[in-house]
Design a protein around this motif. Structure first.
Motif, mmCIF file in Angstrom:
data_model
loop_
_atom_site.group_PDB
_atom_site.id
_atom_site.type_symbol
_atom_site.label_atom_id
_atom_site.label_comp_id
_atom_site.label_asym_id
_atom_site.label_seq_id
_atom_site.Cartn_x
_atom_site.Cartn_y
_atom_site.Cartn_z
ATOM 1 N N PRO A 1 -24.508 -23.572 -8.186
ATOM 2 C CA PRO A 1 -25.808 -23.903 -8.345
ATOM 3 C C PRO A 1 -25.630 -24.826 -6.600
ATOM 4 C CG PRO A 1 -24.650 -25.036 -9.840
ATOM 5 C CD PRO A 1 -23.473 -23.545 -9.663
ATOM 6 N N VAL A 2 -26.638 -26.048 -5.717
ATOM 7 C CA VAL A 2 -26.006 -26.519 -4.732
ATOM 8 C C VAL A 2 -25.500 -27.652 -5.395
ATOM 9 C CG1 VAL A 2 -28.408 -25.846 -3.442
ATOM 10 C CG2 VAL A 2 -28.785 -27.298 -4.896
ATOM 11 N N GLU A 3 -25.378 -28.233 -6.497
ATOM 12 C CA GLU A 3 -24.494 -29.592 -6.586
ATOM 13 C C GLU A 3 -23.336 -29.224 -6.188
ATOM 14 O OE1 GLU A 3 -25.736 -28.176 -10.795
ATOM 15 O OE2 GLU A 3 -26.806 -28.492 -8.917
ATOM 16 N N VAL A 4 -22.876 -27.755 -6.927
ATOM 17 C CA VAL A 4 -21.108 -27.655 -7.456
ATOM 18 C C VAL A 4 -20.553 -27.667 -5.913
ATOM 19 C CG1 VAL A 4 -20.037 -25.484 -7.473
ATOM 20 C CG2 VAL A 4 -21.402 -26.566 -9.256
ATOM 21 N N LEU A 5 -21.414 -26.585 -4.768
ATOM 22 C CA LEU A 5 -21.125 -26.397 -3.509
ATOM 23 C C LEU A 5 -21.411 -28.097 -2.705
ATOM 24 C CD1 LEU A 5 -23.745 -23.805 -2.874
ATOM 25 C CD2 LEU A 5 -21.194 -23.437 -2.663
ATOM 26 N N VAL A 6 -22.437 -28.779 -2.873
ATOM 27 C CA VAL A 6 -21.992 -30.104 -2.411
ATOM 28 C C VAL A 6 -20.721 -31.150 -2.765
ATOM 29 C CG1 VAL A 6 -23.783 -32.893 -1.887
ATOM 30 C CG2 VAL A 6 -24.378 -30.109 -1.887
ATOM 31 N N MET A 7 -20.982 -31.219 -3.858
ATOM 32 C CA MET A 7 -20.069 -31.892 -4.648
ATOM 33 C C MET A 7 -18.946 -31.143 -3.906
ATOM 34 S SD MET A 7 -20.100 -32.540 -8.564
ATOM 35 C CE MET A 7 -20.501 -30.980 -8.985
ATOM 36 N N LEU B 1 -23.290 -21.691 2.757
ATOM 37 C CA LEU B 1 -23.766 -21.015 1.140
ATOM 38 C C LEU B 1 -24.729 -21.682 0.533
ATOM 39 C CD1 LEU B 1 -20.701 -20.095 -0.405
ATOM 40 C CD2 LEU B 1 -21.670 -18.730 0.752
ATOM 41 N N SER B 2 -25.173 -23.551 0.931
ATOM 42 C CA SER B 2 -25.872 -24.166 0.666
ATOM 43 C C SER B 2 -27.486 -24.121 1.442
ATOM 44 C CB SER B 2 -24.986 -25.448 0.585
ATOM 45 O OG SER B 2 -24.789 -25.599 0.258
ATOM 46 N N GLU B 3 -27.029 -23.760 2.813
ATOM 47 C CA GLU B 3 -28.050 -23.352 3.248
ATOM 48 C C GLU B 3 -28.737 -22.342 2.832
ATOM 49 O OE1 GLU B 3 -28.485 -22.865 8.932
ATOM 50 O OE2 GLU B 3 -26.998 -22.038 8.010
ATOM 51 N N GLY B 4 -28.240 -21.448 3.149
ATOM 52 C CA GLY B 4 -28.346 -19.360 2.520
ATOM 53 C C GLY B 4 -29.908 -20.134 0.936
ATOM 54 N N ILE B 5 -29.323 -21.237 0.438
ATOM 55 C CA ILE B 5 -30.340 -21.167 -0.751
ATOM 56 C C ILE B 5 -31.051 -22.208 -0.469
ATOM 57 C CG2 ILE B 5 -29.709 -22.658 -2.859
ATOM 58 C CD1 ILE B 5 -26.663 -21.450 -2.897
ATOM 59 N N PHE B 6 -31.062 -23.311 0.058
ATOM 60 C CA PHE B 6 -31.870 -24.109 0.680
ATOM 61 C C PHE B 6 -32.787 -23.273 1.400
ATOM 62 C CE2 PHE B 6 -28.947 -27.548 -0.371
ATOM 63 C CZ PHE B 6 -29.769 -28.233 -1.462
ATOM 64 N N LYS B 7 -32.875 -22.415 1.971
ATOM 65 C CA LYS B 7 -33.904 -21.628 2.921
ATOM 66 C C LYS B 7 -34.739 -20.951 1.949
ATOM 67 C CE LYS B 7 -32.104 -20.819 7.132
ATOM 68 N NZ LYS B 7 -33.422 -21.215 7.641
ATOM 69 N N ASP B 8 -34.016 -20.176 0.735
ATOM 70 C CA ASP B 8 -35.031 -19.731 0.290
ATOM 71 C C ASP B 8 -35.794 -20.433 -0.693
ATOM 72 O OD1 ASP B 8 -33.048 -16.688 0.835
ATOM 73 O OD2 ASP B 8 -32.656 -16.701 -0.820
ATOM 74 N N VAL B 9 -35.675 -21.369 -1.177
ATOM 75 C CA VAL B 9 -36.553 -22.236 -1.989
ATOM 76 C C VAL B 9 -37.456 -22.636 -1.438
ATOM 77 C CG1 VAL B 9 -36.987 -24.344 -2.836
ATOM 78 C CG2 VAL B 9 -34.507 -23.087 -3.854
#
Length: 212
Positions: A115-121, A83-91
Motif C-alpha cells: 500500500p502507498v503508506e508502506v512505499l512512502v515510509m 510504484l507510488s506514482e502508478g497507484i496514485f495515478k490510477d486512483v
C-alpha cells in the motif's frame, strides 16, 4: 562534485514525486479513501521538499569520495516513487465512487502488494539512510528528524489495504527488534547465543566452549 548520476537521480526523482503529488491532490478531499492513504499523500510533499533542499545544497559542490551506497539508496527510493506514482495515478483517474476499489487493484498490480503508506515510509527511510553520507549529513539533520517522526506516525496507522494473500503487512523502518506472530508459537532470539526451537535432548548438553 557529487557523482553526476546523483544529481540526475535527484532531479528525476523530484519529477516523479511532483507528478505523484499532483495526482494525490486530485483526490485529497475524498474521505472515502483511508486515512493512511491520505497521510501517505501528504508525506509525498515532505519527501519532495527534502529532495528539493538536497538539490539546492549539492548542485555544483566539489565533494570527493565514494558515494556508491548513497546512489543505490537513491535508486531504491526512485523505484518506490515510481510504484507510488502508478497507484496514485490510477486512483486519481478512477470514477469518484470507485476510487477505493481502483486503489486496491492498483496496490496488487502496480505496488507489488505494498500500500502507498508502506512505499512512502520506505522512501522516507531511504532518505534517512542517504543522510548518513558525510557529504550531506550535516545539512540533513533537522530534515531526518522530521522524516523519522512522519515514519513513526504512519507506522501506527491502520493499513489502507490488507494484503489479501496473507492478511498481514509487516514493515519495519525503525531500530530495534520486530516480532510478528500470525498464529502458533513464536520464538524470538534477541541475543547473540544459540536458539533451539522445538528441540529435545536425550543426553547431556554443554553450552559454551567445545568440550574436549
Amino acid at each position: 562534485m557529487l557523482d553526476a548520476n546523483f544529481s540526475s537521480l535527484v532531479s528525476s526523482t523530484i519529477t516523479v514525486l511532483n507528478s505523484t503529488k499532483n495526482d494525490y491532490n486530485n483526490v485529497s478531499g475524498d474521505r472515502r479513501l483511508p486515512g493512511a492513504f491520505h497521510e501517505a499523500g501528504q508525506g509525498l510533499l515532505l519527501i519532495e521538499e527534502v529532495f528539493q533542499y538536497v538539490k539546492s545544497q549539492t548542485d555544483g559542490r566539489n565533494i570527493r569520495g565514494d558515494h556508491g551506497d548513497t546512489i543505490r539508496l537513491l535508486e531504491a527510493c526512485k523505484a518506490k516513487a515510481e510504484l507510488s506514482e502508478g497507484i496514485f495515478k490510477d486512483v486519481s483517474q478512477a470514477p469518484e465512487t470507485e476510487r477505493f476499489e481502483y486503489y486496491k487493484r492498483a496496490v496488487r498490480r502496480k505496488g507489488e502488494c505494498n500500500p502507498v503508506e508502506v512505499l512512502v515510509m520506505g522512501m522516507m527511510s531511504d532518505v534517512c539512510d542517504m543522510a548518513k553520507d558525510g557529504a550531506i549529513e550535516a545539512i540533513m539533520r533537522t530534515r531526518v528528524k522530521v522524516l523519522r517522526e512522519a515514519i513513526e506516525k504512519l507506522s501506527k496507522m491502520e493499513p489502507s489495504v490488507i494484503n489479501e494473500q496473507s492478511g498481514n503487512i509487516f514493515s519495519s523502518y525503525g531500530s530495534g527488534n520486530q516480532f510478528n506472530a500470525t498464529g502458533g508459537a513464536q520464538n524470538n532470539n534477541t541475543g547473540s547465543g544459540n536458539q533451539f526451537s522445538g528441540a529435545s535432548f536425550s543426553g547431556p548438553v554443554h553450552f559454551g566452549r567445545n568440550m574436549s
